[in-house]
Design a protein around this motif. Structure first.
Motif, PDB file in Angstrom:
ATOM      1  N   MET A   1      65.775  12.765 -75.344  1.00 40.55           N
ATOM      2  CA  MET A   1      67.054  13.116 -74.691  1.00 40.55           C
ATOM      3  C   MET A   1      67.130  12.610 -73.251  1.00 40.55           C
ATOM      4  O   MET A   1      68.168  12.754 -72.606  1.00 40.55           O
ATOM      5  N   ALA A   2      66.025  12.052 -72.727  1.00 43.28           N
ATOM      6  CA  ALA A   2      65.990  11.655 -71.313  1.00 43.28           C
ATOM      7  C   ALA A   2      66.831  10.409 -71.067  1.00 43.28           C
ATOM      8  O   ALA A   2      66.897   9.497 -71.891  1.00 43.28           O
ATOM      9  N   ARG A   3      67.465  10.404 -69.906  1.00 42.69           N
ATOM     10  CA  ARG A   3      68.203   9.222 -69.446  1.00 42.69           C
ATOM     11  C   ARG A   3      67.750   8.921 -68.020  1.00 42.69           C
ATOM     12  O   ARG A   3      67.144   9.788 -67.376  1.00 42.69           O
ATOM     13  N   PRO A   4      68.055   7.698 -67.538  1.00 42.30           N
ATOM     14  CA  PRO A   4      67.635   7.347 -66.173  1.00 42.30           C
ATOM     15  C   PRO A   4      68.025   8.425 -65.163  1.00 42.30           C
ATOM     16  O   PRO A   4      69.120   8.994 -65.238  1.00 42.30           O
ATOM     17  N   GLY A   5      67.140   8.709 -64.233  1.00 41.65           N
ATOM     18  CA  GLY A   5      67.360   9.766 -63.254  1.00 41.65           C
ATOM     19  C   GLY A   5      66.818  11.094 -63.756  1.00 41.65           C
ATOM     20  O   GLY A   5      67.060  12.132 -63.151  1.00 41.65           O
ATOM     21  N   ASN A   6      66.121  11.033 -64.903  1.00 40.21           N
ATOM     22  CA  ASN A   6      65.532  12.234 -65.511  1.00 40.21           C
ATOM     23  C   ASN A   6      66.580  13.304 -65.821  1.00 40.21           C
ATOM     24  O   ASN A   6      66.378  14.498 -65.595  1.00 40.21           O
ATOM     25  N   ILE A   7      67.718  12.862 -66.326  1.00 39.84           N
ATOM     26  CA  ILE A   7      68.731  13.822 -66.766  1.00 39.84           C
ATOM     27  C   ILE A   7      68.815  13.799 -68.293  1.00 39.84           C
ATOM     28  O   ILE A   7      68.292  12.895 -68.949  1.00 39.84           O
ATOM     29  N   VAL A   8      69.473  14.812 -68.827  1.00 37.74           N
ATOM     30  CA  VAL A   8      69.605  14.929 -70.282  1.00 37.74           C
ATOM     31  C   VAL A   8      70.882  14.200 -70.718  1.00 37.74           C
ATOM     32  O   VAL A   8      71.941  14.360 -70.106  1.00 37.74           O
ATOM     33  N   ALA A   9      70.764  13.430 -71.784  1.00 40.00           N
ATOM     34  CA  ALA A   9      71.870  12.611 -72.279  1.00 40.00           C
ATOM     35  C   ALA A   9      73.063  13.454 -72.725  1.00 40.00           C
ATOM     36  O   ALA A   9      72.891  14.512 -73.345  1.00 40.00           O
ATOM     37  N   GLY A  10      74.257  12.946 -72.443  1.00 36.07           N
ATOM     38  CA  GLY A  10      75.482  13.614 -72.866  1.00 36.07           C
ATOM     39  C   GLY A  10      75.530  13.924 -74.357  1.00 36.07           C
ATOM     40  O   GLY A  10      75.884  15.053 -74.742  1.00 36.07           O
ATOM     41  N   PRO A  11      75.198  12.970 -75.230  1.00 39.30           N
ATOM     42  CA  PRO A  11      75.285  13.269 -76.663  1.00 39.30           C
ATOM     43  C   PRO A  11      74.378  14.418 -77.109  1.00 39.30           C
ATOM     44  O   PRO A  11      74.701  15.125 -78.070  1.00 39.30           O
ATOM     45  N   SER A  12      73.276  14.652 -76.403  1.00 39.89           N
ATOM     46  CA  SER A  12      72.446  15.819 -76.746  1.00 39.89           C
ATOM     47  C   SER A  12      73.209  17.107 -76.479  1.00 39.89           C
ATOM     48  O   SER A  12      73.068  18.098 -77.212  1.00 39.89           O
ATOM     49  N   LEU A  13      74.031  17.090 -75.439  1.00 41.21           N
ATOM     50  CA  LEU A  13      74.836  18.274 -75.124  1.00 41.21           C
ATOM     51  C   LEU A  13      75.997  18.435 -76.106  1.00 41.21           C
ATOM     52  O   LEU A  13      76.380  19.554 -76.451  1.00 41.21           O
ATOM     53  N   MET A  14      76.538  17.303 -76.560  1.00 40.34           N
ATOM     54  CA  MET A  14      77.598  17.383 -77.583  1.00 40.34           C
ATOM     55  C   MET A  14      77.032  17.982 -78.865  1.00 40.34           C
ATOM     56  O   MET A  14      77.670  18.831 -79.506  1.00 40.34           O
ATOM     57  N   ALA A  15      75.828  17.540 -79.242  1.00 39.04           N
ATOM     58  CA  ALA A  15      75.198  18.065 -80.457  1.00 39.04           C
ATOM     59  C   ALA A  15      74.930  19.562 -80.307  1.00 39.04           C
ATOM     60  O   ALA A  15      75.125  20.341 -81.245  1.00 39.04           O
ATOM     61  N   LEU A  16      74.509  19.956 -79.115  1.00 37.10           N
ATOM     62  CA  LEU A  16      74.254  21.372 -78.850  1.00 37.10           C
ATOM     63  C   LEU A  16      75.550  22.187 -78.925  1.00 37.10           C
ATOM     64  O   LEU A  16      75.585  23.282 -79.512  1.00 37.10           O
ATOM     65  N   ALA A  17      76.619  21.664 -78.346  1.00 34.05           N
ATOM     66  CA  ALA A  17      77.917  22.355 -78.407  1.00 34.05           C
ATOM     67  C   ALA A  17      78.370  22.504 -79.855  1.00 34.05           C
ATOM     68  O   ALA A  17      78.878  23.556 -80.265  1.00 34.05           O
ATOM     69  N   ASP A  18      78.178  21.451 -80.626  1.00 36.85           N
ATOM     70  CA  ASP A  18      78.611  21.471 -82.019  1.00 36.85           C
ATOM     71  C   ASP A  18      77.838  22.519 -82.821  1.00 36.85           C
ATOM     72  O   ASP A  18      78.435  23.294 -83.577  1.00 36.85           O
TER      73      ASP A  18
END
Lengths: 143, 143, 143, 143
Positions: free
Chosen positions: B52-69
């Motif tokens: 789920m990691a993206r540059p800047g050590n943040i969590v990717a947007g699609p991981s949050l979409m999957a979590l919301a879903d």
């Protein structure tokens, strides 16, 4: 640049290299391959992987959201050039049909390419362009 | 049933068992754990994984979409009972802050629990409830 | 009926009569005229009224939301036939450019025409089809 | 300013004066009155007018979209101060119940107040706060 019909700044190889670099390898595989670039447009193709399967042998919705997101990112990068700075601001997706476990295409089209805010329409389809599986509208912000 | 304040039909253990059954094991791990159920609400907690990691050590947007879903799916299942039939009809998400690489909470709340269409508000936060990372509104259709 | 390319059931005159009947006269004037019907599509044209003006002589966003909503309703009615029962379930709109105080077109296209849920893409433009002012995705539910 | 719990810069009278000034008189009447301001929040109340009526004596969806839009604008103005420059960037609304022909409340809450982009949650209700008629998420851009 003509905002209404912008010229791509990257070709398939350089856009692919940019995306390979922007995503970690374990995520990259599930985000599709660039198969076409045209003014204002990019087309990705994704072969579903087992982790995307859901009961009834369909592809999970979040896999399509991730595909829509990367397709929008790709069309912005293709036209703004490879600055890995755009972040998703908002995404709205409508699911239209069950996504079968076969090749998936995502056509991203710039609705507006702004200096600070861009909006992209993404059509996800299987088999033929008018057999839509989902439609998404994605807003990206450039810092 | 009082639509405005519905009583949950499942407890944490049975909702967890339902979700474990509904998703393939390789996807389940990235979808969070049920930590709370209350009338009209479910809370999930997700520990980010390296994919789920993206540059800047943040969590990717699609991981949050999957979590919301999945959070929306969970709150519907918790109140309708374990019929694995609801499908996402639409999802709109706004990203509010960069998601740090630490525990993520998703609070799903039923806005409407219908026989055929349900709408769920999902707040994703880190650290404290008012430190929102994203807000999503998810529509589910029951066949 | 072929869902992917449905045939319209109404012509311009009968669709116009249906809309005239469905809305109160004081609202109808600000909702545009049907100027074209084709398989899966309807085009409306709206001349802005003084109540729609905002500072800078632009057309207010809510006037465009109302136009998107009626355009979606019109394309569903044109293809399902004149049953005045569909209700808006959700609407997502992105504003792309300031809307000038001149003729506005709305092109509604069926993304999915279902028995219970339909989804419509609406493009709002001025001057030429590729000069988009707004894009909306509208979900309608039929009881 | 604490972004997570911003203090309002305007009181009810000055926010009302600002809105009266920002909209033409013929539109202003259908956009509701400011009845409450609190940190991060504004509440509007709207009495429906005959032009908002639809068959079945319900209030038209676009009237609620316009209310959501002005409520979001109001909460941003209340916290940023009276600079009439913010423009709606995107709006997503879900309709949850038929809106009866009686008083309508709209509660706008800042999800994020940014320098360039703000996101607002709007809950529209009748009778009591948990009897929701619609939920909207509105993105505003400040130039």
């Amino acid at each position: 640049m003509n905002i209404d019909c912008p010229e791509p700044q990257l070709d398939i190889n350089s856009l692919t290299a940019f995306l390979d670099d922007a995503f970690p390898p374990e995520a990259r595989a599930s985000l599709g391959a660039v198969v076409e670039i045209a003014p204002g447009r990019v087309r990705l193709r994704l072969e579903p992987t087992p982790a995307m399967a859901r009961p009834g042998n369909i592809v999970a919705g979040p896999s399509l959201m991730a595909l829509a997101d990367v397709a929008a990112y790709a069309v912005i990068a293709a036209h703004h050039g490879p600055e890995p700075m755009a972040v998703t601001h908002s995404l709205s997706i409508s699911f239209l049909r069950a996504c079968q476990f076969e090749s998936i295409h995502a056509d991203a089209r710039l609705l507006k390419l702004g200096r600070r805010l861009s909006t992209v329409d993404v059509r996800i389809w299987q088999g033929s362009e008018d057999r839509l599986v989902a439609q998404a509208t994605v807003g990206y912000a450039q810092p």
